[in-house]
Enzyme design. Structure first.
Site: not given
Ligand code: CIR
Length: 264
Positions: A26, A68, A93, A139, A172, A259
């Site tokens: 994504l 991802d 995910r 998310r 995020h 991440c």
């Protein structure tokens, strides 16, 4: 610089190299298709940097079922007092959590979980010592944040929420603000001026350097993305020790430095 107890004396990290279909993951940015070989090279250097900071790495098997899956941070929140497995907000995910569960069980025997309809991506969760900032985003939903806040409260942590949906250009919470220890945050202006951050010293990143707001304190170093000289100099001027890493290929897939690992 004082190295705090609680939070930044990490000894381990979990990582996972990108799969060959990483570019099928994504993304909301329009920066072109990532170069897989270069991504592998940047990931290897990232892992080497964590090792230089003194961390022993657990590398999960590459997982082409989940393009991802190199962004391991989104699947768990690891604290000194326990772990929470998340429930990622993107359907593609959700399946990534299983491998993370297996990987953390030897370190955290009874992790908490987020249950439907709650969703949480680890990228929305910013640990700042005893307090956690929980981003509400595309998310992480309110129910996920509520469940997470309850788990954290049982562990003795406080938390508060921040709605990032109105901040343009970030996926995020931690795309826009990071805690780097010593009561210091690094953040985009839109977040930094919020009253809930008023008790922190905030290093503001300029609009052109906003990607660098996602930096990571790892023991005595602060990982910073390459190409952002102003915030790197500012960190140095404040007594931090930046470790600069190329992130171009992960950036194309909306990924930042935090991440790519779970540190604990
Ligand atoms: C995604 O959209 O889920 C991935 N392409 C990027 C996730 C980045 N995760 C993070 O910043 N914590």
């Amino acid at each position: 610089m004082i190295l705090e107890k609680g939070g930044f004396l990490f000894t381990k990290a979990i990582v996972r190299a990108p799969a060959a279909n990483f570019a099928e993951g994504l993304t909301t940015v329009d920066m072109g298709v990532p170069d897989f070989d270069l991504a592998i090279e940047q990931h290897a250097r990232y892992c080497q940097a964590l090792a230089e900071c003194g961390l022993a790495l657990t590398a999960l098997d590459v997982d082409p079922r989940h393009p991802d899956s190199t962004f391991v941070e989104d699947t768990a929140i690891l604290t000194e007092r326990g772990a929470i497995l998340t429930r990622p907000g993107a359907a593609s995910r959700l399946g990534e959590v299983e491998a993370m569960r297996d990987a953390i069980l030897s370190f955290f025997p009874s992790p908490c979980t987020i249950e439907p309809p709650g969703t949480v991506d680890g990228g929305d969760i910013c640990e700042a010592g005893e307090h956690f900032f929980l981003g509400i985003s595309e998310r992480t939903n309110e129910e996920g944040a509520r469940q997470l806040a309850a788990h954290l409260a049982r562990m003795g942590y406080t938390s508060s929420t921040f709605d990032v949906r109105t901040v343009k250009g970030i996926l995020h919470l931690k795309s826009g603000i990071s805690y780097i220890g010593d009561n210091t945050l690094v953040g985009m202006a839109e977040l930094a001026s919020d009253p809930q951050f008023r008790d922190y010293s905030v290093l503001r990143v300029s609009a052109e350097e906003s990607y660098a707001a996602n930096c990571v304190r790892v023991n005595h170093r602060v990982l910073v993305a390459a190409g952002f000289p102003r915030i790197t100099a500012e960190l140095r001027a404040r007594g931090f020790d930046p470790l600069v890493l190329e992130m171009s290929e992960f950036r194309k897939m909306d990924g930042g430095l935090s991440c790519l690992s779970l540190r604990f």
